[in-house]
Design an enzyme around this catalytic site. Structure first.
Site, PDB file in Angstrom:
ATOM      1  N   GLN A  98       0.854  -1.189   0.000  1.00 23.23           N
ATOM      2  CA  GLN A  98       0.000   0.000   0.000  1.00 23.23           C
ATOM      3  C   GLN A  98       0.896   1.246   0.000  1.00 23.23           C
ATOM      4  O   GLN A  98       1.657   1.474   0.948  1.00 23.23           O
ATOM      5  CB  GLN A  98      -0.933   0.046   1.209  1.00 23.23           C
ATOM      6  CG  GLN A  98      -1.916   1.215   1.053  1.00 23.23           C
ATOM      7  CD  GLN A  98      -2.827   1.461   2.234  1.00 23.23           C
ATOM      8  OE1 GLN A  98      -2.354   1.633   3.347  1.00 23.23           O
ATOM      9  NE2 GLN A  98      -4.122   1.461   1.992  1.00 23.23           N
ATOM     10  N   TYR A 179      -5.979  10.684   4.021  1.00 22.22           N
ATOM     11  CA  TYR A 179      -4.587  10.987   3.646  1.00 22.22           C
ATOM     12  C   TYR A 179      -4.549  11.753   2.314  1.00 22.22           C
ATOM     13  O   TYR A 179      -5.582  12.187   1.822  1.00 22.22           O
ATOM     14  CB  TYR A 179      -3.746   9.699   3.665  1.00 22.22           C
ATOM     15  CG  TYR A 179      -3.753   9.100   5.056  1.00 22.22           C
ATOM     16  CD1 TYR A 179      -3.115   9.763   6.103  1.00 22.22           C
ATOM     17  CD2 TYR A 179      -4.478   7.959   5.347  1.00 22.22           C
ATOM     18  CE1 TYR A 179      -3.176   9.273   7.405  1.00 22.22           C
ATOM     19  CE2 TYR A 179      -4.538   7.465   6.647  1.00 22.22           C
ATOM     20  CZ  TYR A 179      -3.889   8.127   7.667  1.00 22.22           C
ATOM     21  OH  TYR A 179      -3.965   7.661   8.951  1.00 22.22           O
ATOM     22  N   GLY A 310      -9.255  -6.441   8.847  1.00 18.99           N
ATOM     23  CA  GLY A 310      -8.080  -5.865   9.471  1.00 18.99           C
ATOM     24  C   GLY A 310      -7.749  -6.561  10.772  1.00 18.99           C
ATOM     25  O   GLY A 310      -6.893  -7.456  10.829  1.00 18.99           O
TER      26      GLY A 310
HETATM   27  C1  LIG Z   1      -3.669  -0.924  13.662  1.00 20.92           C
HETATM   28  C2  LIG Z   1      -4.375  -0.462  12.413  1.00 20.92           C
HETATM   29  C3  LIG Z   1      -3.659   0.204  11.442  1.00 20.92           C
HETATM   30  C4  LIG Z   1      -4.273   0.598  10.245  1.00 20.92           C
HETATM   31  N1  LIG Z   1      -3.514   1.166   9.234  1.00 20.92           N
HETATM   32  C5  LIG Z   1      -4.060   1.368   8.007  1.00 20.92           C
HETATM   33  C6  LIG Z   1      -3.240   1.727   6.898  1.00 20.92           C
HETATM   34  O1  LIG Z   1      -2.007   1.850   6.981  1.00 20.92           O
HETATM   35  N2  LIG Z   1      -3.862   1.891   5.712  1.00 20.92           N
HETATM   36  C7  LIG Z   1      -5.213   1.759   5.550  1.00 20.92           C
HETATM   37  O2  LIG Z   1      -5.738   1.925   4.438  1.00 20.92           O
HETATM   38  N3  LIG Z   1      -6.008   1.400   6.588  1.00 20.92           N
HETATM   39  C8  LIG Z   1      -5.462   1.177   7.790  1.00 20.92           C
HETATM   40  N4  LIG Z   1      -6.258   0.719   8.826  1.00 20.92           N
HETATM   41  C9  LIG Z   1      -7.678   0.450   8.590  1.00 20.92           C
HETATM   42  C10 LIG Z   1      -7.907  -1.037   8.257  1.00 20.92           C
HETATM   43  O3  LIG Z   1      -7.359  -1.372   7.003  1.00 20.92           O
HETATM   44  C11 LIG Z   1      -9.420  -1.381   8.249  1.00 20.92           C
HETATM   45  O4  LIG Z   1     -10.053  -0.574   7.274  1.00 20.92           O
HETATM   46  C12 LIG Z   1     -10.077  -1.159   9.598  1.00 20.92           C
HETATM   47  O5  LIG Z   1      -9.326  -1.776  10.634  1.00 20.92           O
HETATM   48  C13 LIG Z   1     -11.511  -1.706   9.636  1.00 20.92           C
HETATM   49  O6  LIG Z   1     -11.554  -3.088   9.353  1.00 20.92           O
HETATM   50  P1  LIG Z   1     -11.659  -4.208  10.514  1.00 20.92           P
HETATM   51  O7  LIG Z   1     -12.903  -3.891  11.314  1.00 20.92           O
HETATM   52  O8  LIG Z   1     -11.743  -5.492   9.777  1.00 20.92           O
HETATM   53  O9  LIG Z   1     -10.411  -4.090  11.362  1.00 20.92           O
HETATM   54  C14 LIG Z   1      -5.661   0.364  10.046  1.00 20.92           C
HETATM   55  C15 LIG Z   1      -6.383  -0.276  11.073  1.00 20.92           C
HETATM   56  C16 LIG Z   1      -5.758  -0.702  12.217  1.00 20.92           C
HETATM   57  C17 LIG Z   1      -6.557  -1.443  13.264  1.00 20.92           C
END
Ligand SMILES: Cc1cc2nc3c(=O)[nH]c(=O)nc-3n(C[C@H](O)[C@H](O)[C@H](O)COP(=O)(O)O)c2cc1C
Length: 362
Positions: A98, A179, A310
């Site tokens: 990414q 971003y 995530g």
């Molecule tokens: C620790 C952490 C770091 C994240 N860093 C990014 C990132 O670098 N880029 C991004 O697009 N989303 C990032 N996200 C968002 C996740 O990709 C995802 O959209 C979000 O956690 C919701 O999905 P989930 O409920 O399955 O965790 C991050 C989420 C978490 C928990």
């Protein structure tokens, strides 16, 4: 009806199932942006998902916003990432990098160069950010000159080339979550008067130019983008025209023949249905906070081709095996999300380890 355990094709590659590890910043890179020692093990542990999308990785010095995030533009970065891609490929996994330019979501204390953040316009996000000395307000960013916007597009192109040198299967452009790319899209962050501000076409231009440049460099079938239509965080307000901007943007990106679009779904179901119709390649859907018993529903109903998770993939190196066996999932520990050691990174137990632990408890 498709199921999440079926193979599918993304761009030029076949993936072993329809489950994707969502990109997650872990802030465990070296000071110079080289991935940390444990990164290869962390990603390889999770190689049984159909596709890993790495943590946000800066394409240039100015793209960094948070502490100890990795980059992919120097020789040291390429050498570090090669270990990661080799470890994932050894386990038959697939990995897209990414590319994340944080734009105004940046604090000078967090970067080795300590420069002011850059953005479409000099407008603060109105948000605090974690730094080495604790939470601090994000200071005013500097507006990029038109020539610098064009240079930033070229920085993305260069980083994509370097990622392929490092063994990446492709690139996901981070166009979501407030971003740089989304800062161009949102009128609350973009009041430019050149060709990158104003009309829908102008505010979508940066995203399209980045996608085109990367497609030319490494092939459209290895280029993808993540979008979060309507997500209002960190001062992002896309205004009344937001949904129409995304209809335009997705239709334009579709013409390029990219590998996939990855939607971080903020809730507008009508727009999601329109995007599904406008987009002719793979669609990856991430619904934040999705519960365990809903996994597979979007692939089954045809809303998405793949589903991204995530926190569940962060906490379960054997996410796929647990799903297949209907086994319980480890809970993610928020205290170890960012920075630190192997704790909460490479030490989440897999099923076999978990049963050993349970034996010990008994
Ligand atoms: C620790 C952490 C770091 C994240 N860093 C990014 C990132 O670098 N880029 C991004 O697009 N989303 C990032 N996200 C968002 C996740 O990709 C995802 O959209 C979000 O956690 C919701 O999905 P989930 O409920 O399955 O965790 C991050 C989420 C978490 C928990």
């Amino acid at each position: 009806m498709s199921t999440i355990f079926e193979t599918t094709t993304i761009g030029r590659m076949e993936v072993q199932n329809r489950l994707v590890m969502a990109p997650m910043t872990r802030s465990r890179a070296e000071q110079d942006g080289t991935p940390g020692e444990q990164a290869a093990e962390y990603y390889a542990q999770r190689a049984s998902v159909g596709l890993i999308v790495t943590e946000g990785t800066q394409p240039s010095d100015d793209g960094q916003g948070y502490l100890t995030t990795p980059g992919i533009y120097t020789d040291a970065h390429v050498a570090g990432w090669r270990k990661v891609t080799a470890a994932v490929h050894d386990k038959d996994g697939r990995i897209f990098f990414q590319l994340m330019h944080a734009g105004r979501m940046s604090h000078p204390d967090n970067t080795p160069h300590h420069r002011q953040g850059v953005a479409p316009s000099a407008i603060v996000p109105g948000a605090p950010m974690f730094t080495a000395t604790g939470m601090q307000d994000i200071p005013l960013p500097r507006a990029l000159a038109t020539a610098e916007v064009r240079q930033t597009v070229q920085d993305f192109r260069f980083a994509a080339r370097r990622a392929i040198e490092a063994g990446a299967d492709g690139i996901e452009i981070h166009g979501a979550n407030g971003y740089l790319v989304q800062q161009f899209i949102a009128p609350s962050a973009n009041i430019r008067t050149d060709e990158y501000g104003g009309s829908i076409e102008n505010r979508a231009r940066f995203a399209i130019e980045v996608a085109k440049a990367i497609s030319e460099e490494i092939g459209a079938d290895r280029t993808a983008i993540r979008l979060s239509p309507g997500l209002a965080m960190w001062g992002i307000d896309e205004g009344i025209e937001g949904p129409d901007l995304y209809r335009y943007l997705v239709a334009e990106l579709d013409k390029l023949g990219l590998a996939y679009v990855h939607i971080m779904h903020a809730g507008n179901e009508e727009l999601l249905a329109d995007i599904r119709k406008l987009w002719h390649q793979a669609l990856i859907l991430n619904r934040p906070g999705r519960l365990r018993d809903q996994i597979g529903a979007d692939v089954a109903s045809g809303v998405a081709d793949l589903e991204a998770y995530g926190q569940m993939t962060l906490a379960n190196p054997d996410f796929i095996e647990r799903l297949k066996k209907n086994a319980p999932m480890n809970e993610a520990d928020r205290n170890t999300f960012f920075g630190g050691t192997t704790k909460g990174y490479t030490d989440y137990p897999a099923l076999a380890d978990a049963s050993i632990e349970m034996e010990a408890v008994r």
